[in-house]
Design an enzyme around this catalytic site. Structure first.
Site, PDB file in Angstrom:
ATOM      1  CB  CYS A  83      -0.929  -0.001   1.209  1.00 24.95           C
ATOM      2  SG  CYS A  83      -1.749  -1.576   1.487  1.00 24.95           S
TER       3      CYS A  83
ATOM      4  CG  HIS B  83      -2.505   4.359   4.776  1.00 26.83           C
ATOM      5  ND1 HIS B  83      -2.116   4.135   3.480  1.00 26.83           N
ATOM      6  CD2 HIS B  83      -2.731   3.133   5.315  1.00 26.83           C
ATOM      7  CE1 HIS B  83      -2.097   2.836   3.234  1.00 26.83           C
ATOM      8  NE2 HIS B  83      -2.470   2.199   4.329  1.00 26.83           N
TER       9      HIS B  83
ATOM     10  CG  HIS C 137      -6.390   0.416   0.181  1.00 27.74           C
ATOM     11  ND1 HIS C 137      -5.354   0.881  -0.595  1.00 27.74           N
ATOM     12  CD2 HIS C 137      -5.800  -0.005   1.337  1.00 27.74           C
ATOM     13  CE1 HIS C 137      -4.214   0.763   0.046  1.00 27.74           C
ATOM     14  NE2 HIS C 137      -4.459   0.223   1.220  1.00 27.74           N
TER      15      HIS C 137
END
Length: 638
Positions: free
Chosen positions: A160, A291, A341
């Site tokens: 990520c 995030h 995401h």
């Protein structure tokens, strides 16, 4: 001045193509949301089938792999824009840094199934094999635009945080004058393989993502890609600066392979490094691109990190009041709650959204409903507001405890290039296997936990343990780590996917899923030896071990770390061996084993240590595979 300026970009997300992919609403508008129930994931049996898919039509000819198509779409837009603002760019020295979490996983799913089913069509199986690697979309997309032979190219397998790290690495290349132009970004496509893993870890939402709110239950996955073209500010040659990257920082939690450090200290160190790199005061950061995965622990951790970094006392604070009695926190933008995401694309898409907000002087709203969690406070806006914004901080976190941060500014920061310093190889260690009892004694990790790790992680830990025997464990503490891969975790992935096919997506093995991340080996070694500097994995081809050496040397040369560990490992399992045969590379040596190196800036006894060139060539097409390529380099440069 040496800000890295974005002079062209291309993007795709569930919102659309180009600037639509990261558009910030106009003043007074709420945040749009593209997340919805996903019928493909639902039909696979997942209980939480919510996701955000990019449009089917991407503006490029569709191929056989969705991830490749997404990356090609973003590259196509970027290169078309470059032709307008920087004619002749192909004649320049080009650096390419692109990141991903799952690479060619959609094709890998088909390859694993065909292989298990005893497919007798050799040509079809070979075609699947060639697209089943993590690096296949990277190389196929570059080849589509004649960029596959760029000498300076790196494929970051950093989950990520991949594209945030890619942009940071591009900044370092420009600082060191290693290239004139950088293409940086990331990509990922939705796959059942990955979605099942995140659901098994209880990280996905049952409805809508609600970051920083009470009752939040996780994220929804998305897909997308974005690429930015970066040049140094003093070398723009008249091209307008769409965005400015003025600082970069990276760190590792070294606490847990999937759960964040709950204190937020690891992410805070990355953010502090980005601010220091830019020479930018925290009080002038008005926006945080968070995030924000909307999991209970991540949001609380990130909230603490943001508060420690950026909450500044108000001028109205009285002389008798405690510090922090009045705070002006930055606006927090949790973009994942809108487009899902997007894993390897998340950092770059969120960076473009933050840059868009800076350019428009608009503080973006949050697509997050409900009561704020007092344990995860954040300033979230219901609707976009006009605000003067001079800087934004982009934060990213990833499997393995990797953290990365970028400082974006709306005008020239005045930053000066970092001065490159020499890099030295201090020590090396080579292993050909592992013994659980010996490894448990060396690392202090319980034998039953080591038994749950995959072979690749155990080999990496064994190599780093052997390195610690040479230099002392204390010499490793605080260092960073880069893992180099050839075929990465392909045998581990096959084992994980076999269970998915046999029992259904709802019943994958949650303990095995983290090991399918190529960054897991770096994370496990970081936890065992407290390697809290920058960490990630790389692999643009079969010579990925040398790619790791080059990337680690870059971080030492650029003062992102005083010491870096390089680890390369291959379990040489049956799937890896068959893939090499199917792709015509069976003549290239592959073996089980691992190697670990320690790089440092301090020359010590300069006559005894050898220098490492951050510009060392990496050959993915010839010679031995994986860690054997690094061993050959050591023997040739001994």
């Amino acid at each position: 001045m040496s800000d890295a300026c974005v002079i062209a970009s291309g993007a795709v997300s569930a919102f659309g193509l180009g600037p639509l992919a990261y558009r910030v609403p106009d003043a007074g508008e709420p945040a749009p949301v593209a997340i919805a129930r996903d019928e493909e994931l639902a039909s696979a049996g997942l209980l939480r089938p919510f996701a955000a898919r990019a449009p089917a039509a991407l503006g490029v000819a569709p191929g056989t792999d969705r991830a490749t198509d997404l990356l090609k779409a973003a590259l196509s837009q970027t290169l078309a824009a470059l032709e307008g603002v920087r004619p002749g760019w192909r004649g320049e020295r080009i650096g390419i840094a692109l990141g991903t979490s799952s690479g060619g996983m959609l094709t890998a799913e088909r390859f694993f199934a065909a292989r298990a089913g005893g497919a007798d069509d050799a040509d079809s199986l070979a075609a699947l094999a060639s697209g089943a690697t993590y690096f296949a979309p990277f190389n196929d997309a570059l080849a589509a635009f004649g960029l596959e032979r760029a000498p300076l190219r790196t494929h970051l397998l950093a989950a990520c945080a991949a594209s945030t790290l890619a942009i940071g690495l591009g900044l370092r290349w420009l600082d060191r004058d290693a290239c004139d132009l950088v293409l940086a970004g990331g990509y990922d496509a939705l796959s059942t393989f990955v979605a099942a893993g995140f659901e098994a870890l209880r990280a996905t939402t049952a409805s809508r993502s609600r970051p920083f709110r009470l009752g939040r239950d996780g994220m929804a996955l998305g897909e997308g890609a974005a690429v930015v073209a970066l040049v140094r500010d003093d070398r723009r040659r008249g091209a307008p600066a769409m965005a400015r990257v003025a600082g970069f920082g990276a760190s590792t939690d070294a606490v847990h392979i999937t759960a964040p450090d709950r204190t937020g200290s690891g992410l805070m160190r990355a953010g502090a490094a980005a601010l220091a790199d830019a020479g930018w005061p925290a009080a002038r950061v008005g926006l945080v691109s968070a995030h924000a995965t909307a999991t209970p622990y991540n949001d609380a951790m990130e909230s603490r990190a943001i508060a420690a970094l950026l909450a500044t006392p108000s001028p109205a604070e009285g002389p008798g009041e405690p510090p922090g009695a009045h705070l002006h926190p930055p606006v927090v933008h949790p973009f994942k709650a809108q487009i899902g995401h997007t894993l390897g694309a998340a950092g770059v898409l969120e960076t473009l959204a933050a840059a868009s907000a800076l350019a428009a002087s608009i503080a973006p709203p949050a697509a997050s409903e409900g009561e704020l969690d007092p344990d995860a406070p954040a300033l979230l806006l219901e609707r976009a507001e006009p605000r003067p914004l001079s800087a934004a901080l982009k934060l990213s976190a990833a499997f393995g405890g990797a953290n990365a941060a970028l400082l974006l500014t709306s005008s020239a920061s005045g930053r000066r290039p970092r001065r490159a310093r020499p890099v030295y190889l201090r020590a090396e260690a080579r292993v050909t296997g592992f013994d659980l009892a010996s490894l448990a004694e060396a690392t202090g990790i319980a034998r039953d936990r080591l038994a749950r790790l995959d072979a690749l992680c155990r080999l990496g830990l064994t190599a780093v343990a052997a390195l610690a025997d040479v230099v002392g464990a204390g010499s490793l503490r605080g260092a960073g780590i880069v893992a180099g891969h050839a075929l990465a975790t392909i045998d581990t992935n096959d084992v994980y996917d076999a269970r998915r096919r046999a029992r259904g997506a709802r019943f994958v093995e949650p303990r095995l899923f983290p090991a399918t991340s190529p960054n897991a080996i770096a994370g496990e070694c970081a936890i065992a030896y407290q390697l809290t500097g920058p960490s990630f994995a790389v692999g643009a081809g079969l010579g990925g071990a040398l790619e790791a050496l080059r990337a680690a040397a870059e971080l030492v040369a650029s003062s992102d770390a005083d010491r870096m560990v390089v680890v390369a490992a291959d379990d040489a399992g049956p799937v890896a061996r068959e893939l090499l045969g199917l792709t015509g590379a069976q003549h290239r040596a592959l073996a089980c084993g691992a190697v670990a190196l320690l790089l440092q800036a301090d020359p010590g006894d300069a006559g005894r240590l050898r220098k490492v060139d951050p510009d060392l060539p990496v050959d993915h097409d010839e010679g031995p595979v994986g860690h054997l390529a690094l061993l050959r380099w050591l023997d040739e440069h001994g």
